[in-house]
Structures are given as C-alpha cells and as structure tokens.
Design a protein around this motif. Structure first.
Motif, PDB file in Angstrom:
ATOM      1  N   CYS A  68       0.214   3.434   3.350  1.00  0.00           N
ATOM      2  CA  CYS A  68       0.668   2.870   4.478  1.00  0.00           C
ATOM      3  C   CYS A  68       2.231   2.758   4.357  1.00  0.00           C
ATOM      4  CB  CYS A  68       0.090   1.473   4.850  1.00  0.00           C
ATOM      5  SG  CYS A  68      -1.762   1.919   5.021  1.00  0.00           S
TER       6      CYS A  68
ATOM      7  N   CYS B 156      -5.619   1.810   5.692  1.00  0.00           N
ATOM      8  CA  CYS B 156      -6.095   2.942   5.440  1.00  0.00           C
ATOM      9  C   CYS B 156      -7.471   2.960   4.831  1.00  0.00           C
ATOM     10  CB  CYS B 156      -4.765   3.631   4.880  1.00  0.00           C
ATOM     11  SG  CYS B 156      -4.626   3.209   3.433  1.00  0.00           S
TER      12      CYS B 156
ATOM     13  N   CYS C 230      -7.148  -1.479   1.209  1.00  0.00           N
ATOM     14  CA  CYS C 230      -6.452  -1.841   2.102  1.00  0.00           C
ATOM     15  C   CYS C 230      -7.093  -1.791   3.668  1.00  0.00           C
ATOM     16  CB  CYS C 230      -5.356  -0.584   2.455  1.00  0.00           C
ATOM     17  SG  CYS C 230      -4.418  -0.541   3.745  1.00  0.00           S
TER      18      CYS C 230
ATOM     19  N   CYS D   6       0.801  -1.133   0.093  1.00  0.00           N
ATOM     20  CA  CYS D   6      -0.007  -0.019  -0.087  1.00  0.00           C
ATOM     21  C   CYS D   6       0.945   1.326  -0.004  1.00  0.00           C
ATOM     22  CB  CYS D   6      -1.062  -0.048   1.452  1.00  0.00           C
ATOM     23  SG  CYS D   6      -1.851   1.549   1.496  1.00  0.00           S
TER      24      CYS D   6
HETATM   25 ZN   LIG Z   1      -3.134   1.276   3.134  1.00  0.00          ZN
END
Ligand SMILES: [Zn+2]
Length: 200
Positions: free
Chosen positions: A8, A41, A38, A5
């Motif tokens: 992140c 997030c 994700c 991600c």
């Molecule tokens: Zn994320």
C-alpha cells in the motif's frame, strides 16, 4: 496495529493474526513478534512491537517495526558508512519514484566502495578500474559498474533523457550486489579461509 505496508506504500492499520512474546533479559520492555494482515490489501506482514506507556495508567503496543518484507532501509551492517548512506538514499529515491536521483545515488554508492578501497580515488571510472586491477571485483561486476557509471552521468546532468523505472531498479539491485560482494561475501570468505588455515 499500525505498520508500514510495502504494497500500500503507506502506514496502515493491520490485524494481529498471532504473536509470540520475547522473553530475553536484554530486552528491557515487554516485546512481542507479531504476524499481521494489512486491512487494506490483506498482505501478510511480520514484525516486532513493544509496550509503551501512553499516560499514567495505560499502556499500548507501539507501531510495529517491520522485519518482513524487509524495510527499504535494511542494509547489511557489514557495508561501511561511506557506501551505506548513499545506498539507503538510493533505495528511498526509488521508492519515491525519483529514478534519475536513484541512479545518481547508486553511482555515489559505488564511488563510496572505490573510496573505501583507495581513499585517493579521483573518479568513478578510475576507481572501478582500480577495483578490477586489484582483484576486488571481477570482469562481470566491472562491466556492470561501467553501465552504472553511464546512467549516473545521465541522471546527474541536465538532459531531457530520463532513467526508466526498470533501469533504476537494475542499477539499485546491482549497487546492493556489489556492496554485498565486496564487503559481506569477501569478509565471510576471508574468515572461512582463516579457519581452514588454522586447521591445517
Ligand atoms: Zn497493504
């Protein structure tokens, strides 16, 4: 499903929200395009995954190769290796928050552009001037190139001055833009012109 991600900045577990299998004779193993969320997030991510055998009887979907947002190492294949390798490293340095190192790799990228154009190029300053004199880049790109050269020197030499995050990002964007301009757009334009000449 495991995927990197970009928000992140790490590998995360993501929930599969939908998928389409890819039936193509050139793809030898079961493959699918997946839309993911994700779990940390909640950002949307999109990518491709293939089925891999994990033991004698079981198979599972591999880590997802992200297609969107684009991976940091995604660089147009029209950019030759002499510039490409440094450009990928510049992106990785930026991601690692090594901004001075990023500026140095951006300088190396443009040096690669100069060397590709003229193998005898001895310095970035002369190389940039030659690119401009030969009409490969225009005055604005040349000015950008000169600014980049200044920051490259700042990043490369042992001083207490640092390259800021904002400057590193601009230098990186500029390096990508100059590579795409010189190698990708020029090439497209040449092909376009060749087609027009054929017609007339
Ligand atoms: Zn994320």
């Amino acid at each position: 499903m495991i995927v990197e991600c970009p928000y992140c900045e790490s590998k995360v577990d993501a929930e599969e929200k939908g998928s389409v299998s890819i039936d193509d004779e050139h793809v030898p193993v079961p493959t699918k395009a997946v839309l993911l969320e994700c779990k940390i997030c909640h950002s949307p991510l999109y990518g491709i995954t293939e089925l891999i055998q994990i033991d004698e009887h079981s198979w599972e979907w591999d880590h997802v190769s992200r297609l969107w947002p684009a991976q940091d190492t995604d660089i147009d294949w029209g950019i030759p290796e002499i510039a490409r390798i440094s450009l990928i490293e510049a992106k990785l340095c930026f991601k690692a928050k090594a901004f001075s190192a990023c500026a140095v790799m951006c300088g190396r990228t443009i040096e690669g552009v100069c060397k590709h154009h003229d193998a005898k190029t001895r310095s970035l300053a002369l190389g940039l001037k030659k690119l401009k004199d030969d009409g490969i880049i225009d005055t604005r790109l040349y000015t950008w190139g000169e600014a980049l050269r200044g920051h490259r020197n700042l990043g490369a030499h042992a001083t207490i001055e640092r390259v800021s995050k904002e400057d590193a990002k601009d230098l990186l964007d500029f390096s990508i833009a100059i590579c795409e301009y010189v190698f990708v757009l020029n090439e497209k334009f040449n092909r376009f012109q060749a087609r027009q000449n054929k017609k007339s």
